[in-house]
Design an enzyme around this catalytic site. Structure first.
Site, mmCIF file in Angstrom:
data_model
loop_
_atom_site.group_PDB
_atom_site.id
_atom_site.type_symbol
_atom_site.label_atom_id
_atom_site.label_comp_id
_atom_site.label_asym_id
_atom_site.label_seq_id
_atom_site.Cartn_x
_atom_site.Cartn_y
_atom_site.Cartn_z
ATOM 1 N N TRP A 198 -105.315 -23.370 98.963
ATOM 2 C CA TRP A 198 -104.788 -22.131 98.368
ATOM 3 C C TRP A 198 -103.297 -21.968 98.616
ATOM 4 C CZ3 TRP A 198 -107.688 -20.955 94.674
ATOM 5 C CH2 TRP A 198 -109.082 -21.033 94.775
ATOM 6 N N ASP A 222 -101.368 -14.391 102.152
ATOM 7 C CA ASP A 222 -102.604 -14.429 101.370
ATOM 8 C C ASP A 222 -103.739 -14.194 102.364
ATOM 9 O OD1 ASP A 222 -104.883 -15.026 99.946
ATOM 10 O OD2 ASP A 222 -104.200 -16.967 99.199
ATOM 11 N N LYS A 230 -114.167 -11.824 98.445
ATOM 12 C CA LYS A 230 -114.574 -12.477 99.682
ATOM 13 C C LYS A 230 -114.992 -11.425 100.701
ATOM 14 C CE LYS A 230 -112.764 -16.371 97.916
ATOM 15 N NZ LYS A 230 -111.422 -16.862 97.676
#
Ligand SMILES: *Cc1c(COP(=O)(O)O)cnc(C)c1O
Length: 354
Positions: free
Chosen positions: A100, A170, A194
């Site tokens: 990511w 993030d 999530k």
């Protein structure tokens, strides 16, 4: 029958939240209609919208000089929106700790001069690298980190001191799992699916000066100031995802907030790591010093045996234990909504399999 779902995202949600949403599915309060069917500019939706913002502020101790934005497009849209808005000198630095953060870097490189400040690629992202803060450029627009690495199962225990340079985090898979000092960041972002609520909502927490100084030569929709100035009601927000998020945040508050959830998460992850450390056939993949509380990758070291485990586990009521398609192996995602009993039952099953 509900089973234990170890999916990395969209992920398991608290049963009590789903039951309440089911009760309110066809009629919310006395509105005569469901949440999904009403205007986003009328009560009761507006109340729900504002409750989500104030619950996030309360649970994460967000200082008053930060805006909380309820956006769409996922964390992936933020990979692009952040450099577009924050680029002044046209320069940003990235700590690469997995897939990511690599994507955030590549996407930013389309917009500005992106460079790698540190990377743990050499060791297959099994740990967080040392971060040479002296190499932070004084004219960087921001430094980007991914605080919890969903795929390789590592997390930052300490964050780099970037001084005056805004730190961007993030937090898609770690937000609300442990206490963070928001004031250390210029911008925090997370896809909701999530550890916040269902898919469809993206949360951005951004310091006021970064909103005010953001680029103005962008389409209005892509400017943070547009959403900040409209209380995230510039256009139709994902109303149902926001309603579900409100229920999830209320549930988290009932569990004792993030402080208590962190204690639960530490003990819960420990059950699994302790077993992995002693297991005769399974082993954890991430380095001990940077293990994630939320995503636990592991393996038997034998692809066929890993596959057999996934299959037998699924048959026994433990779903989604395959590793990410990019890395293979096994992974248990144990977000806030995964009860400790779920992890205990998984460990019992792993012992039997072993
Ligand atoms: C899942 C994930 C993403 C991508 O999220 P989308 O909402 O699908 O764009 C980005 N970063 C991290 C850390 C993730 O876990």
């Amino acid at each position: 029958m509900r089973i234990y779902n170890f999916s990395a995202g969209p992920a398991t949600l608290p049963l009590s939240v789903l039951e309440r949403a089911a009760r309110e599915m066809t009629e919310y309060g006395n509105a005569g209609m469901s949440i999904m069917e009403m205007s986003h500019r009328a009560q009761p939706y507006e109340g729900i919208h504002n409750d989500v913002i104030s619950l996030l502020r309360e649970l994460l101790y967000v200082p008053s000089n930060y805006k909380i934005l309820l956006l769409q497009g996922g964390a992936s849209q933020q990979f692009a929106m952040i450099p577009m808005n924050l680029s002044k000198n046209g320069k940003a630095q990235f700590v690469i700790t997995g897939e990511w953060s690599g994507r955030a870097y590549k996407e930013a490189a389309r917009v500005l001069d992106a460079s790698v400040l540190a990377s743990s690629e050499e060791i297959n992202f099994s740990a967080i690298p040392e971060i040479p803060v002296e190499k932070i450029s004084p004219d960087a627009d921001y430094v980007h980190i991914c605080t919890n690495n969903t795929i390789c199962g590592t997390r930052f225990r300490e964050i780099p001191d970037t001084g005056k340079i805004p730190l961007v985090g993030d937090m898609s898979s770690g937000i609300l799992s442990e206490i963070v000092d928001v004031s250390k960041y210029g911008l925090i972002y997370a896809g909701a699916q999530k550890n916040i609520g269902p898919a469809g909502l993206t949360v951005v927490i951004i310091r006021d000066d970064l909103v005010e100084n953001g680029n103005t030569d962008l389409p209005a929709f892509l400017q943070y100031r547009t959403h900040a100035g409209a209380n995230s009601l510039y256009n139709t927000p994902p109303t149902y995802a926001i309603y579900m998020t409100k229920l999830c945040l209320e549930w988290l508050k009932e569990q004792g907030g993030v402080e208590n959830m962190q204690k639960i998460n530490e003990a819960k992850a420990q059950i699994l790591y302790e077993f992995l450390d002693e297991s005769l056939i399974f082993r954890g993949i991430a380095d001990n010093s940077h293990r994630s509380l939320m995503n636990v990758p592991f393996t038997t070291g034998d692809e066929a045996k890993d596959k057999q485990f996934v299959k037998e586990a699924a048959a026994a009521g433990f779903a989604n234990l395959s590793g990410h398609r990019l890395v293979g192996g096994l992974r248990a995602s144990i977000y806030n909504a995964m009860p400790t009993e779920g992890v205990e039952a998984l460990v019992e099953f792993m012992k039997k399999f072993q």
